[in-house]
Scaffold this active site. Structure first.
Site, PDB file in Angstrom:
ATOM      1  N   LYS A 277      78.759  13.189  36.341  1.00  0.00           N
ATOM      2  CA  LYS A 277      78.397  11.778  36.198  1.00  0.00           C
ATOM      3  C   LYS A 277      77.167  11.472  37.037  1.00  0.00           C
ATOM      4  O   LYS A 277      76.987  12.068  38.098  1.00  0.00           O
ATOM      5  CB  LYS A 277      79.549  10.893  36.722  1.00  0.00           C
ATOM      6  CG  LYS A 277      80.758  10.823  35.816  1.00  0.00           C
ATOM      7  CD  LYS A 277      81.797   9.871  36.414  1.00  0.00           C
ATOM      8  CE  LYS A 277      83.067   9.854  35.595  1.00  0.00           C
ATOM      9  NZ  LYS A 277      82.899   9.257  34.255  1.00  0.00           N
ATOM     10  N   ARG A 351      92.015  12.752  28.552  1.00  0.00           N
ATOM     11  CA  ARG A 351      92.744  13.066  27.319  1.00  0.00           C
ATOM     12  C   ARG A 351      93.299  14.484  27.355  1.00  0.00           C
ATOM     13  O   ARG A 351      94.322  14.772  26.739  1.00  0.00           O
ATOM     14  CB  ARG A 351      91.817  12.837  26.115  1.00  0.00           C
ATOM     15  CG  ARG A 351      90.549  13.638  26.216  1.00  0.00           C
ATOM     16  CD  ARG A 351      89.414  13.073  25.363  1.00  0.00           C
ATOM     17  NE  ARG A 351      88.774  11.891  25.966  1.00  0.00           N
ATOM     18  CZ  ARG A 351      87.791  11.215  25.402  1.00  0.00           C
ATOM     19  NH1 ARG A 351      87.338  11.574  24.213  1.00  0.00           N
ATOM     20  NH2 ARG A 351      87.272  10.169  25.998  1.00  0.00           N
TER      21      ARG A 351
HETATM   22  N1  BES Z   1      87.441   8.094  34.023  1.00  0.00           N
HETATM   23  C1  BES Z   1      86.469   7.959  33.004  1.00  0.00           C
HETATM   24  C2  BES Z   1      86.520   6.601  32.319  1.00  0.00           C
HETATM   25  C3  BES Z   1      86.116   5.407  33.160  1.00  0.00           C
HETATM   26  C4  BES Z   1      84.816   4.943  33.130  1.00  0.00           C
HETATM   27  C5  BES Z   1      87.039   4.725  33.906  1.00  0.00           C
HETATM   28  C6  BES Z   1      84.464   3.822  33.869  1.00  0.00           C
HETATM   29  C7  BES Z   1      86.690   3.613  34.634  1.00  0.00           C
HETATM   30  C8  BES Z   1      85.411   3.163  34.610  1.00  0.00           C
HETATM   31  C9  BES Z   1      86.678   9.033  31.918  1.00  0.00           C
HETATM   32  O1  BES Z   1      87.187  10.228  32.366  1.00  0.00           O
HETATM   33  C10 BES Z   1      85.336   9.326  31.356  1.00  0.00           C
HETATM   34  O2  BES Z   1      84.517   9.846  32.058  1.00  0.00           O
HETATM   35  N2  BES Z   1      85.139   8.998  30.081  1.00  0.00           N
HETATM   36  C11 BES Z   1      83.898   9.213  29.441  1.00  0.00           C
HETATM   37  C12 BES Z   1      84.171   9.805  28.085  1.00  0.00           C
HETATM   38  C13 BES Z   1      82.951  10.313  27.377  1.00  0.00           C
HETATM   39  C14 BES Z   1      82.395  11.530  28.090  1.00  0.00           C
HETATM   40  C15 BES Z   1      83.311  10.666  25.950  1.00  0.00           C
HETATM   41  C16 BES Z   1      83.213   7.858  29.306  1.00  0.00           C
HETATM   42  O3  BES Z   1      83.872   6.857  29.069  1.00  0.00           O
HETATM   43  O4  BES Z   1      81.994   7.822  29.490  1.00  0.00           O
HETATM   44 MN    MN Z   2      85.692  11.549  33.047  1.00  0.00          MN
END
Ligand code: BES
Ligand code: MN
Ligand code: ZN
Length: 499
Positions: A277, A351
């Site tokens: 990230k 997931r």
């Molecule tokens: N934990 C994150 C989702 C999240 C984002 C929670 C912001 C709280 C605040 C999850 O694991 C994630 O990174 N999801 C990605 C999925 C994408 C790579 C398809 C996302 O939402 O960007």
């Molecule tokens: Mn994630």
């Protein structure tokens, strides 16, 4: 902070809060203060703009003629709008403003407005809950200045139905304690709360009668949970699966239907893994275990109030880190169910964890239904913000009951669709599915992946990424970053299904 219920006789010491209805009509306790002080309340109303509007209040310091050192006039608004939620907010705001002001005792004497949609005892118990929820603090990592230290030690709620209020409060206090546990877990930083430490904290629930099993990496390997394990393999902290069980049926209905199952995403820190990230999106990811925290909080609440139900809580605990041993984009993992997943983005890890925990939950427990909670997608925050959690379900009845429970508990949820067209978006050329969809409908494609692991059991998924912590404005009942979202709604759902 100690909370008690009593019928007010005369005026006690400390601070006294009394209600004023919309339009400036005094409730009986407010009128008695007015009488005892030679009209201080009426004069204050005449001199200012305060008319008892919801959320407004007026403070009278050291009114002559009575014992309290200060009297707070609280706006109750219109009687017919004075719900349990309004009572909680009112008490929470009041405790917020008085907690560090010097007073040790606060007496709240709000007579139930006629036409208010709640009983006198409910009013008192929910005043107590609002006060309790506001008293939460997470300040053990910083030095607290003397003037920030809470002085408020006691809240006395004056009510003519004290015995009934105490009974209701016993149940609500248990839920409050569950919410505090969930908030603590979400607020803890990831250098303190890694999978094994989370698991240890759930062991504490054994004292309340919860059965706790902790599965380590070899145990999960044996079960074939390679999707969950793949997420954790880049971390110095080994993954864990915790299975909590509460059975309060006391012999009734033991051979009947299966338990209710709740499943939580417990990513103790989500760096994104090798699909790292950016810095700004990574802060806050200590809270990526909020689904698991809500499940632990629920188990605490159920055990503490000795719920007459059989409930299992399962949390998949991992840390998603980049490393020489970390999972790579293009890796293919075989899940416990036998289905394979091609990893295209290691940041779509929740997931993967849930795929194995959901499969395990349904195959081991044959539950009546499964509900999972997960901070699953940023897309749900884009869609619903911090107002609603996203709900997905393969069962209309279950979905309807969750929507209703959430509304009643002040945790609104909004249902979004599932369907075959969305499911097509996670097809892979080389495995049974890939772990991300396209650029659109990200919360739905994530839910479609989960649905492939529920084996037709009635199931609902709550995407709580927008509601598990608060970065913006603080609600009066939630004085910390971690909200404890979900404990209340799930507790109500359990009560409605099996008690
Ligand atoms: N934990 C994150 C989702 C999240 C984002 C929670 C912001 C709280 C605040 C999850 O694991 C994630 O990174 N999801 C990605 C999925 C994408 C790579 C398809 C996302 O939402 O960007
Ligand atoms: Mn994630
Ligand atoms: Zn995540």
């Amino acid at each position: 902070m100690e909370i008690s219920f009593d019928r007010l006789r005369g005026f006690g010491e400390g601070a006294l809060a009394v209600g004023v209805l919309d339009g400036g009509k005094l409730t009986d306790p407010a009128a008695s203060v007015d009488d005892a002080t030679g009209g201080v309340v009426s004069r204050a109303l005449a001199a200012g703009r305060f008319r008892g509007q919801t959320g407004h209040s007026l403070e009278l310091l050291v009114p002559a003629g009575i014992k309290p050192t200060r009297v707070v006039l609280l706006g109750l608004g219109k009687a017919e709008d004075f719900t349990t939620a309004a009572a909680e907010r009112l008490a929470a705001s009041l405790v917020g403003r008085l907690s560090v002001g010097g007073e040790e005792t606060l007496t709240i004497a709000i007579e139930r407005p006629k036409k208010a949609p709640l009983s006198e005892a409910e009013l008192a118990a929910h005043i107590a809950l609002g006060a309790k929820l506001r008293s939460y603090r997470f300040d053990h990592y910083r030095s607290v200045r003397e003037e920030e230290r809470p002085t408020l030690k006691r809240v006395v709620i004056s009510t003519s139905e004290a015995a009934e209020a105490r009974k209701l409060w016993a149940g609500l206090a248990a839920v409050g304690a569950g919410i505090f546990l969930a908030r603590d877990l979400v607020n803890e930083p990831a250098n303190i709360l890694y999978p094994d430490e989370f698991a240890r904290r759930t062991r504490e629930l054994e004292k309340l009668g919860v059965t706790v099993e902790i599965l380590d990496v070899p145990a999960m390997k044996k079960l074939g949970m390679n999707a969950l394990l793949g997420v954790g393999q880049g971390s110095a902290h080994p993954s864990r699966l915790v299975v909590m069980q509460w059975d309060g049926r006391r012999g009734r209905n033991r051979n009947g239907a299966g338990p209710l199952a709740f499943i939580g995403k417990g990513v103790c820190f989500d760096s994104g893994g090798l699909s790292l990230k950016p810095a700004n999106s990574m802060t806050g990811m200590k809270g990526d275990m909020a689904g698991a925290a809500a499940v632990a909080g629920l188990m605490h609440a159920l055990a503490a109030r000795k719920a007459r139900s059989h409930v299992v809580g399962l949390v998949g605990l991992v840390e998603n880190m980049p490393d020489g041993n970390a999972q790579r984009p293009n890796d293919i993992v075989k899940t416990m169910s036998g289905q394979t997943i091609e990893i295209l983005n290691t940041d779509a890890e929740g997931r993967l964890v849930l795929a194995d925990v959901l499969w395990y939950a349904q195959s081991r427990f044959k539950p009546r239904f499964m509900v999972d909670l997960a901070t699953l997608t940023g897309a749900i925050v884009v869609a619903l913000g911090a107002e609603h959690a996203g709900l997905f379900s393969n069962d209309d009845e279950l979905a309807k009951n969750i929507v209703r429970a959430g509304a009643r508990e002040g945790e609104p949820v909004w249902r979004l669709p599932l369907g075959d067209a969305y499911d097509q978006l996670v097809k892979s050329k080389i495995a049974d599915m890939k772990n991300i969809g396209g650029p659109h409908a990200g919360s739905i494609t994530a839910a479609q992946i989960l649905q492939r692991f529920v084996n037709k059991v009635p199931w609902a998924h709550l995407d709580i990424a927008g509601v598990a912590w608060q970065d913006g404005e603080q609600k009066p009942q939630i004085p910390s970053w971690g909200t404890g979202w979900g404990v209340r709604t799930l507790n109500r759902l359990v009560a409605e299904y099996s008690e």
